[in-house]
Write a protein that holds these residues in place. Sequence first.
Motif, PDB file in Angstrom:
ATOM      1  N   ARG A 499       0.828  -1.205   0.000  1.00 20.79           N
ATOM      2  CA  ARG A 499       0.000   0.000   0.000  1.00 20.79           C
ATOM      3  C   ARG A 499       0.865   1.259   0.000  1.00 20.79           C
ATOM      4  N   LEU A 500       0.388   2.268  -0.713  1.00 17.46           N
ATOM      5  CA  LEU A 500       1.130   3.518  -0.730  1.00 17.46           C
ATOM      6  C   LEU A 500       0.638   4.466   0.354  1.00 17.46           C
ATOM      7  N   THR A 501       0.113   3.885   1.420  1.00 16.49           N
ATOM      8  CA  THR A 501      -0.235   4.710   2.579  1.00 16.49           C
ATOM      9  C   THR A 501       0.865   4.622   3.636  1.00 16.49           C
ATOM     10  N   LYS A 502       1.976   3.950   3.274  1.00 17.20           N
ATOM     11  CA  LYS A 502       3.107   3.936   4.180  1.00 17.20           C
ATOM     12  C   LYS A 502       3.618   5.357   4.373  1.00 17.20           C
ATOM     13  N   LYS A 503       4.246   5.591   5.495  1.00 16.98           N
ATOM     14  CA  LYS A 503       4.691   6.952   5.808  1.00 16.98           C
ATOM     15  C   LYS A 503       5.659   7.495   4.764  1.00 16.98           C
ATOM     16  N   GLU A 504       6.639   6.660   4.354  1.00 14.24           N
ATOM     17  CA  GLU A 504       7.642   7.148   3.410  1.00 14.24           C
ATOM     18  C   GLU A 504       7.034   7.462   2.038  1.00 14.24           C
ATOM     19  N   ASP A 505       6.010   6.694   1.638  1.00 12.16           N
ATOM     20  CA  ASP A 505       5.371   6.945   0.344  1.00 12.16           C
ATOM     21  C   ASP A 505       4.537   8.216   0.379  1.00 12.16           C
ATOM     22  N   SER A 506       3.806   8.404   1.465  1.00 10.68           N
ATOM     23  CA  SER A 506       3.034   9.632   1.608  1.00 10.68           C
ATOM     24  C   SER A 506       3.940  10.856   1.638  1.00 10.68           C
ATOM     25  N   GLU A 507       5.066  10.702   2.339  1.00 17.95           N
ATOM     26  CA  GLU A 507       6.019  11.806   2.399  1.00 17.95           C
ATOM     27  C   GLU A 507       6.580  12.151   1.025  1.00 17.95           C
ATOM     28  N   LEU A 508       6.817  11.122   0.201  1.00 20.39           N
ATOM     29  CA  LEU A 508       7.336  11.356  -1.147  1.00 20.39           C
ATOM     30  C   LEU A 508       6.361  12.181  -1.973  1.00 20.39           C
ATOM     31  N   ILE A 509       5.082  11.793  -1.967  1.00 18.23           N
ATOM     32  CA  ILE A 509       4.083  12.501  -2.769  1.00 18.23           C
ATOM     33  C   ILE A 509       3.925  13.932  -2.284  1.00 18.23           C
ATOM     34  N   GLU A 510       3.854  14.123  -0.992  1.00 19.34           N
ATOM     35  CA  GLU A 510       3.638  15.474  -0.480  1.00 19.34           C
ATOM     36  C   GLU A 510       4.899  16.343  -0.599  1.00 19.34           C
ATOM     37  N   GLN A 511       6.052  15.702  -0.538  1.00 16.10           N
ATOM     38  CA  GLN A 511       7.297  16.442  -0.714  1.00 16.10           C
ATOM     39  C   GLN A 511       7.387  17.038  -2.119  1.00 16.10           C
ATOM     40  N   ILE A 512       7.020  16.262  -3.122  1.00 18.43           N
ATOM     41  CA  ILE A 512       7.159  16.768  -4.493  1.00 18.43           C
ATOM     42  C   ILE A 512       6.119  17.836  -4.812  1.00 18.43           C
ATOM     43  N   GLY A 514       5.501  20.120  -2.456  1.00 19.12           N
ATOM     44  CA  GLY A 514       5.953  21.259  -1.668  1.00 19.12           C
ATOM     45  C   GLY A 514       5.403  21.320  -0.256  1.00 19.12           C
ATOM     46  N   TRP A 515       4.667  20.281   0.189  1.00 17.32           N
ATOM     47  CA  TRP A 515       4.139  20.284   1.552  1.00 17.32           C
ATOM     48  C   TRP A 515       5.216  19.829   2.540  1.00 17.32           C
ATOM     49  N   LYS A 516       5.215  20.415   3.716  1.00 18.97           N
ATOM     50  CA  LYS A 516       6.162  20.011   4.757  1.00 18.97           C
ATOM     51  C   LYS A 516       5.512  19.093   5.794  1.00 18.97           C
ATOM     52  N   ASP A 517       4.182  19.184   5.904  1.00 18.82           N
ATOM     53  CA  ASP A 517       3.469  18.275   6.800  1.00 18.82           C
ATOM     54  C   ASP A 517       2.771  17.224   5.949  1.00 18.82           C
ATOM     55  N   VAL A 518       2.573  16.033   6.509  1.00 17.86           N
ATOM     56  CA  VAL A 518       1.946  14.923   5.791  1.00 17.86           C
ATOM     57  C   VAL A 518       0.515  14.761   6.269  1.00 17.86           C
ATOM     58  N   GLN A 519      -0.441  14.818   5.312  1.00 18.74           N
ATOM     59  CA  GLN A 519      -1.854  14.651   5.631  1.00 18.74           C
ATOM     60  C   GLN A 519      -2.426  13.512   4.769  1.00 18.74           C
ATOM     61  N   PRO A 520      -3.017  12.492   5.392  1.00 18.43           N
ATOM     62  CA  PRO A 520      -3.493  11.321   4.639  1.00 18.43           C
ATOM     63  C   PRO A 520      -4.536  11.644   3.564  1.00 18.43           C
ATOM     64  N   TYR A 521      -5.323  12.710   3.765  1.00 15.40           N
ATOM     65  CA  TYR A 521      -6.407  12.990   2.834  1.00 15.40           C
ATOM     66  C   TYR A 521      -5.927  13.600   1.523  1.00 15.40           C
ATOM     67  N   ARG A 522      -4.706  14.150   1.505  1.00  9.69           N
ATOM     68  CA  ARG A 522      -4.232  14.801   0.290  1.00  9.69           C
ATOM     69  C   ARG A 522      -3.898  13.766  -0.787  1.00  9.69           C
ATOM     70  N   TYR A 523      -4.298  14.064  -2.011  1.00  6.72           N
ATOM     71  CA  TYR A 523      -3.947  13.249  -3.189  1.00  6.72           C
ATOM     72  C   TYR A 523      -4.329  11.779  -2.995  1.00  6.72           C
ATOM     73  N   ASN A 524      -5.486  11.562  -2.392  1.00  5.58           N
ATOM     74  CA  ASN A 524      -5.874  10.183  -2.056  1.00  5.58           C
ATOM     75  C   ASN A 524      -7.359   9.948  -2.312  1.00  5.58           C
ATOM     76  N   SER A 525      -7.940  10.660  -3.272  1.00  2.00           N
ATOM     77  CA  SER A 525      -9.379  10.610  -3.481  1.00  2.00           C
ATOM     78  C   SER A 525      -9.816   9.350  -4.228  1.00  2.00           C
ATOM     79  N   THR A 526     -10.648   8.554  -3.601  1.00  2.00           N
ATOM     80  CA  THR A 526     -11.224   7.382  -4.258  1.00  2.00           C
ATOM     81  C   THR A 526     -12.276   7.803  -5.268  1.00  2.00           C
TER      82      THR A 526
END
Length: 549
Positions: A499-512, A514-526
């Motif tokens: 699953r790409l809900t792992k912390k490191e994967d979420s951090e990768l998506i939000e890092q690119i 420009g976000w500094k905090d990680v929020q599960p709801y971002r870029y995750n719309s079913t």
Amino acid sequence: MNGEGWQISNPIMGIAMVGITFLLFYVVGYVSNRRSASAQELYVGKSNVGPITNGLAMASTYMSLATFLGITALILNLQAPFILLWIQLILAIPLITIIYGTSLRRMGAFSPTHFIRNRYGVKASIIAALFMILVSIMYALGQMIGIAVTFETLLGIPYMTGLIVGGLIIVGYVTIGGMAGATNNAAIQMVIMALMFIVPLAAIMKAVGGSGWYFPPLLYADMVPAMLEAVPTFFDYQFSPKWYFAIIPALTIGALGLPHLAMRVYTASSLKSARSAMVWFAFILGLVFSATYAMGFVGVFATATQGLNVSAADADKLTIILNLVYNPEWVTALVIAGAISAGLSTLSGNLLAIGALLSQDIVSTLKPNISQKMSLRLGYISIFIGGVISIILAIEPPAFLVVSILWAFGLAGVTNAPLIIVGVWWKEANRYGAMAAAVVGGAIYIIVSPFVFPNIVLTGHAVTDGMGISGALLAVPISFALLIVVSYITNRIPSLDNRLTKKEDSELIEQIHGWKDVQPYRYNSTIGAAITVVISVAVAIWALMPWGM
């Protein structure tokens, strides 16, 4: 006005013009690239290119010999629809910057396949790299055909001789120059192309009676009444509505996946510089693309009202033929130099992409401990080999030189663009979905291509059936749907643990982004993913239904 074997009667003049431009390009390429000490410097030119130079280089890389020769040939044969093609093409590089260019640059990836490797893993990146090598070779093939046709007209030599001589000279130039040389040269080539295309076109328009000759890109309107009298259907929509819609997945989405275009974003000195380059890109590209349509318009006008006879075999030479008929030969020599500049620029981008894909995205990925010196050497070897392969493929060319280029756009839209777009904007995209999308989508597109089984998706018109655009309407949505569906399903199989809900994967998506905090709801719309799948499946079904006329 008929011509058998259209060519310049005094080739010395043309050879001198071409020789001067080649000498200039070789010198600029050598000086620009003589200090490249690493593979990254070879491919991104130290990432310090200014906005004006980069914008001109982007436009130059994008236009290619298709602008000078191939598209005018298709306007002669297909007429008005290609004004829509240009609208889609010109959207591509700004969309690259907006949709994923900024994100990939923040990530430190200097090629689209680099992003795919970090996002989906090594296997997915190698699959993508292999497809992109095929895309780049097919794109380069169109340029090689154009170079051979140009040398054939310039020197009166056989097509095969022009292909080998011209092709090897250009491959040597690119191998010596690298990205720094290609970028600086491309900016120069863009200026040459614009002048050598638009100024002679003005003289041609004046010769055939156009009063708006002083600004050819737009002011050919006074010739329209005579054109409509001679060719009443010129501005009509002559093909199935689906064919026009298919231009979007084939060309706009396809261009988003072209590696040699995306690499231009990474040569900029900063994100601000990359965005500023878009302004210069759009301006110069719009100017010359409009002039391209005007050249095609004048070609049809001359054949319909002036007695000019251009055979189907010579359609790719329309721009040169118009100059041979209506301008002095020294002008035609300049136009040929401009055409070769166009081929040089795009071939540079294609061959550099092949070099990066082979040396960086395949060899260096499989052997990560390879030295910088060996990696750089592999880059040069890969560039040369890619050029030789495109020369060999050009021995038996398609009917129009632009066919292989349009096909390459579509394949990039099937195998590369979905992986990048969905990967940047949806966290749940994973390696299983990426591999399924690239392999299945790519296979379907190849099967329905003009080169394998072109009768599966028919538009009802012999020329458009052979262009590959219709196949993109089927394969591109299938690729998007497969990526989303397979990722969604495999993410819910516990034993796969991917699953790409792992912390490191979420951090990768939000890092690119420009976000500094990680929020599960971002870029995750079913819901957004489901809507994309429904639309994609509907479009694919529509593509399989009878096209009509």
